[in-house]
Design a protein around this motif. Structure first.
Motif, PDB file in Angstrom:
ATOM      1  N   UNK A 120       0.823  -1.206   0.000  1.00  0.00           N
ATOM      2  CA  UNK A 120       0.000   0.000   0.000  1.00  0.00           C
ATOM      3  C   UNK A 120       0.859   1.258   0.000  1.00  0.00           C
ATOM      4  N   UNK A 121       2.044   1.171   0.625  1.00  0.00           N
ATOM      5  CA  UNK A 121       2.963   2.314   0.612  1.00  0.00           C
ATOM      6  C   UNK A 121       3.607   2.485  -0.761  1.00  0.00           C
ATOM      7  N   UNK A 122       3.981   1.363  -1.378  1.00  0.00           N
ATOM      8  CA  UNK A 122       4.666   1.418  -2.661  1.00  0.00           C
ATOM      9  C   UNK A 122       3.728   1.820  -3.793  1.00  0.00           C
ATOM     10  N   UNK A 123       2.486   1.325  -3.737  1.00  0.00           N
ATOM     11  CA  UNK A 123       1.506   1.686  -4.764  1.00  0.00           C
ATOM     12  C   UNK A 123       0.874   3.011  -4.349  1.00  0.00           C
ATOM     13  N   UNK A 124       1.604   4.096  -4.551  1.00  0.00           N
ATOM     14  CA  UNK A 124       1.131   5.423  -4.179  1.00  0.00           C
ATOM     15  C   UNK A 124       0.045   5.879  -5.161  1.00  0.00           C
ATOM     16  N   UNK A 257       8.613  -1.348 -12.219  1.00  0.00           N
ATOM     17  CA  UNK A 257       9.964  -0.817 -12.102  1.00  0.00           C
ATOM     18  C   UNK A 257      10.021   0.244 -11.014  1.00  0.00           C
ATOM     19  N   UNK A 258       8.966   1.048 -10.933  1.00  0.00           N
ATOM     20  CA  UNK A 258       8.886   2.063  -9.870  1.00  0.00           C
ATOM     21  C   UNK A 258       8.821   1.407  -8.498  1.00  0.00           C
ATOM     22  N   UNK A 259       7.985   0.383  -8.389  1.00  0.00           N
ATOM     23  CA  UNK A 259       7.845  -0.339  -7.118  1.00  0.00           C
ATOM     24  C   UNK A 259       9.166  -1.011  -6.745  1.00  0.00           C
ATOM     25  N   UNK A 260       9.803  -1.657  -7.737  1.00  0.00           N
ATOM     26  CA  UNK A 260      11.046  -2.380  -7.484  1.00  0.00           C
ATOM     27  C   UNK A 260      12.164  -1.430  -7.065  1.00  0.00           C
ATOM     28  N   UNK A 264      14.320  -1.624  -3.632  1.00  0.00           N
ATOM     29  CA  UNK A 264      15.782  -1.711  -3.589  1.00  0.00           C
ATOM     30  C   UNK A 264      16.356  -0.555  -2.777  1.00  0.00           C
ATOM     31  N   UNK A 265      15.810   0.625  -2.956  1.00  0.00           N
ATOM     32  CA  UNK A 265      16.326   1.806  -2.251  1.00  0.00           C
ATOM     33  C   UNK A 265      16.091   1.731  -0.745  1.00  0.00           C
TER      34      UNK A 265
END
Length: 583
Positions: A120-124, A257-260, A264-265
């Motif tokens: 839910x945090x990653x899928x902004x 790619x945005x989520x990945x 990674x960061x």
């Protein structure tokens, strides 16, 4: 004696026993003693039945040092454990303070919850809009394809009923099994040629009979169906399907790619640390040569290994990449070995390295619980579930709506395909979207696993990285030191290895039973060992000679294990320069 013994048996921390114990033994403390006793301190202060993050990290540390000490035993540590605990070895300690029976379920629930929160945090909001656009395109694609798919499903059901009515289903299954068994006999080079020829003729006759029945009952039905408009779409519809799918792939790749990148960061491992780790792993020259021919360069391999290491937050302590001519890639979980065979690319690398993660019993228990929480019945034949005759008859899996039936594969030793099949999807954005879209539960569980490392675990992973960095430094120095030394099968008469002999030899691998060539190195006083290469043989001789000159690797009989496992001896400290031999 009693004055020294009393503080050892009553002490509750390492600082309370250090001086007394080594006065008693009259030996210096080794690295393994320090590491193990620190872990024992934590366990001794933890009530039995409790398994918090500190206990887990201490237990993992003991498990890691147990494996290192299998290669290079420490007799003083064994005596210390016997004095400080009711056990005579690390195995007993591990069993006493091991993970509780429900650790898999507890970790899985935690991973699911944390994974859902992280998703839910990653899928902004911006990513959510992109996900909605993809869903709309998929709905459009589904509307186009549904009539054709429905027609295919109907004809498949009709054909299945015909096969069942005439016994063709069972006939084909039995035929596949016979072919698989026959092929195994051929691969094993069975020399009973007459029997093999007769068996082949029997199988061919059965196959011909099966094909005759197919032509009689099924072919007419298929031919009639192929004349309908729902057999396959026209060119306009095909073009629409292709264009829509391409748009979906582009947007899915952008989303994942945005989520990945965000994932990674958030890693606790820096890009620099990951690259250093990758460089320090053991990769055989056969692997480099094999992958180069396939267009997979060493530079790209190291980049992909570093990426996996960052993705998993440094959980993978050490891995060796070898190639021995197998038909397909594989992994030895216990030894951390990846066999780079068959078709091998980044996805395969992620798959096999993920297998090694299950060497951690908590991760293994969590993966087992994932299958247990999802399975819909007892194990079934993978060949039957998938229709793929490449599976062996004895390969079975628990059925469920997994992203791939292979996820539920059953192994007698308790290993699973959960981590491997799941994490291979992280090798590309398109594959990651497939996991996100088709099995959101597995996606959440893996996100939670990747993000679920406690501070004590991170400290432990850092210690392990430092240890392996020391190991790498040692062998980089050692091999550089011995590489220029020229050896023959004659006894060396000059230089630092005077008196040593290096014979071309061969031995049979106790696991694969394959013959392997190498060097038998013989010391002046009769000690000897078979080493896989001339370089390792020279390294053995160098360490053996250092031992004779007082720089001792104990026990001397374990020199081969130390070198084979690329494990530095206890006397080598970080930043140290390997001593030069005196002639």
């Amino acid at each position: 004696m009693n004055a020294v013994f009393k503080p050892i048996t009553q002490a509750v921390s390492w600082s309370g026993i250090e001086e007394a114990f080594f006065l008693l033994l009259d030996t210096p403390p080794t690295k393994s003693v320090f590491q193990v006793m620190e872990a024992i301190d934590i366990l001794k202060q933890t009530p039995l039945g409790e398994f918090d993050q500190h206990t887990q990290a201490a237990w993992l540390k003991l498990n890691y040092w147990r494996r290192r000490l299998d290669v290079n035993p420490d007799e003083s540590l064994t005596q210390l454990i016997m004095r400080q605990t009711p056990f005579g070895d690390l195995e007993g300690l591990l069993n006493q303070w091991g993970p509780p029976d429900d650790i898999g379920q507890a970790q899985l629930e935690k991973n699911r919850a944390q994974g859902k929160q992280l998703r839910e945090q990653l899928i902004n909001p911006e990513n959510a809009q992109l996900a909605n656009e993809i869903q709309q395109l998929q709905d459009t694609l589904e509307q186009i394809k549904t009539p054709f798919e429905k027609s295919h499903q109907e004809i498949n059901q009709i054909i299945a009923d015909i096969k069942k009515e005439h016994g063709l289903t069972q006939m084909r299954l039995e035929l596949d099994v016979e072919i698989s068994v026959f092929n195994n006999k051929v691969r094993r080079r069975n020399r009973n040629y007459d029997a093999l020829l007769k068996e082949e003729q029997t199988i061919r006759a059965k196959a011909d009979h099966y094909q005759q029945l197919v032509n009689q009952y099924i072919k007419p039905v298929k031919d009639e169906w192929k004349q309908t408009s729902l057999y396959k779409p026209d060119e306009t519809t095909k073009k629409q399907v292709i264009e829509t799918q391409q748009t979906i792939n582009q947007k899915a790749e952008q989303l994942m790619q945005t989520v990945y990148d965000q994932l990674i960061n958030q890693s606790n491992i820096s890009a620099q640390a990951a690259q250093q780790w990758a460089k320090e792993q053991s990769i055989s020259t056969a692997v480099i040569s094999r992958l180069k021919k396939a267009g997979y360069s060493k530079t790209q391999l190291l980049t992909d290994m570093a990426e996996f290491y960052r993705l998993t937050n440094g959980r993978l302590s050490q891995v060796s990449l070898v190639s021995d001519g197998r038909n397909r890639a594989a992994a030895n979980v216990t030894d951390g070995v990846v066999f780079v065979d068959g078709e091998f690319d980044k996805r395969t690398l992620f798959h096999e390295m993920a297998h090694v993660l299950e060497n951690d019993p908590v991760t293994k228990a969590t993966a087992q619980q994932f299958v247990e929480s999802r399975r819909e019945g007892p194990p079934q034949s993978l060949m039957k579930m998938t229709g793929n005759s490449n599976y062996r008859p004895d390969e079975v899996a628990y059925p469920d709506s997994f992203i791939n039936p292979y996820v539920g594969k059953y192994y007698r030793d308790g290993c699973t395909e959960v981590m491997s099949m799941g994490l291979e999807h992280f090798a590309s954005s398109i594959k990651l979207y497939e996991l996100f879209n088709q099995d959101p539960d597995m996606f959440d569980c893996l996100l939670g696993f990747l993000n679920n490392t406690s501070a004590p675990e991170q400290d432990l992973f850092k210690q392990i990285r430092q240890q392996h960095s020391t190991d790498h430094d040692f062998y980089e120095q050692l091999f550089k030191r011995v590489k220029p030394i020229k050896i023959t099968e004659e006894t060396i008469t000059t230089g630092p290895l005077t008196g040593y002999q290096f014979l071309n030899s061969s031995a049979r691998d106790h696991q694969t039973k394959r013959k392997k060539t190498g060097r038998l190195v013989i010391a002046p006083h009769g000690d000897n060992d078979f080493m896989a290469s001339a370089l390792e043989a020279k390294a053995w001789a160098y360490l053996h000679q250092l031992h004779q000159q007082g720089i001792q690797s104990q026990p001397i009989k374990n020199l081969k294990k130390l070198i084979t496992h690329r494990q530095a001896p206890d006397w080598f400290k970080p930043g140290m320069i390997i001593p030069t031999l005196t002639s």
